[in-house]
Design a protein around this motif. Sequence first.
Motif, PDB file in Angstrom:
ATOM      1  N   ASP A  67      -4.535 -10.489   2.211  1.00 59.49           N
ATOM      2  CA  ASP A  67      -4.671  -9.793   0.928  1.00 59.49           C
ATOM      3  C   ASP A  67      -6.012  -9.071   0.839  1.00 59.49           C
ATOM      4  N   ARG A  68      -7.042  -9.771   1.312  1.00 59.30           N
ATOM      5  CA  ARG A  68      -8.379  -9.154   1.276  1.00 59.30           C
ATOM      6  C   ARG A  68      -8.434  -7.964   2.240  1.00 59.30           C
ATOM      7  N   ASN A  71      -6.775  -5.063   0.551  1.00 55.92           N
ATOM      8  CA  ASN A  71      -7.626  -4.455  -0.489  1.00 55.92           C
ATOM      9  C   ASN A  71      -8.644  -3.496   0.117  1.00 55.92           C
ATOM     10  N   VAL A 135     -15.764  -3.016  -3.282  1.00 55.72           N
ATOM     11  CA  VAL A 135     -14.517  -3.619  -2.794  1.00 55.72           C
ATOM     12  C   VAL A 135     -14.775  -4.386  -1.495  1.00 55.72           C
ATOM     13  N   GLU A 138     -16.641  -7.580  -2.384  1.00 50.33           N
ATOM     14  CA  GLU A 138     -15.815  -8.547  -3.112  1.00 50.33           C
ATOM     15  C   GLU A 138     -14.753  -9.197  -2.224  1.00 50.33           C
ATOM     16  N   ASN A 139     -14.398  -8.520  -1.153  1.00 56.87           N
ATOM     17  CA  ASN A 139     -13.305  -9.017  -0.316  1.00 56.87           C
ATOM     18  C   ASN A 139     -13.741  -9.537   1.049  1.00 56.87           C
ATOM     19  N   THR A 140     -15.031  -9.836   1.165  1.00 56.18           N
ATOM     20  CA  THR A 140     -15.505 -10.397   2.439  1.00 56.18           C
ATOM     21  C   THR A 140     -16.436 -11.574   2.181  1.00 56.18           C
TER      22      THR A 140
END
Lengths: 155, 132
Positions: A67-68, A71, A135, A138-140
Amino acid sequence: MNVAASNMRSLDRERSYARLFLCGFLLLILVMGCHLVSKTPSRDLYNYKFMSKEWKALVREIVEDPDRQANIIESSRITGDGFTKLKIESEEIRRAYLRTLACYECDLNAFEPVLERIQTAEETSTHIILDLLNVVRENTTKEELKLLIKRKLEP
Amino acid sequence: MIWILLGYYLATMSGDIQSPYHSPAILQDIRAGFSQVIHIPEQRQEVLQAIEMIEKKIVKDNKRLLGHLKRADKLIAKGKLVREDIEPIYVEYKSQHIQSIRENTRAMLDIKKKVSREEWEQVFQQILYKGI
């Protein structure tokens, strides 16, 4: 006499070796410098890298959660599209600026629409960079981010 | 370390501030154009000097503008990747960029007083025809 002359020749030879070594060393520094400069990524390179398969593959390889990954890839696509549009817009603004400059009757007021377009393009550019970084962050995880940025900077 | 890398990453993204609309490269074409179309040496000299002054001003402005971007990059490198901190610097950069374009355009328009309409149009027709 002969010994003195031989010593002088030997000294001269040593000096010329030293000069040669120094020249070689300077040349090496110059080559390394040029190599580093040539490796400095330009903004254009990044714009296109965000849309590249390599960048997507890198995200899939480093970011563990699907999901990450999705994104970041989606955000990269949006960033890439945004930069492509900006590049086209920037070309058009450039032509509009020159057309206005070419007009003999036009005064500074005639440039206002062009200046507004430049302003908008710069605002967009800033926002898309900041949005993508948000982004990515926030996604790592810390480690993933470190790896992603490090690997991305490799030519 | 992450922040330093991130700072470098942003720096490389925003490092190119050569304005595509108003760069020394365009001025060089304009200078070359006027040096061809003006035949009176004194007038040519005066126009070319004025263009050279604008070129120098653009280069100086670009350096100052780059300073703004570097300031933002330093903040990021320190780990302050907060939109509220960075955005004002970019806003300042943007307004100074626009001001620089406006000032240098005004200086370009002043050159019209030194040349005839034919000379002006001939130079810009050539530039537009080249399709910059």
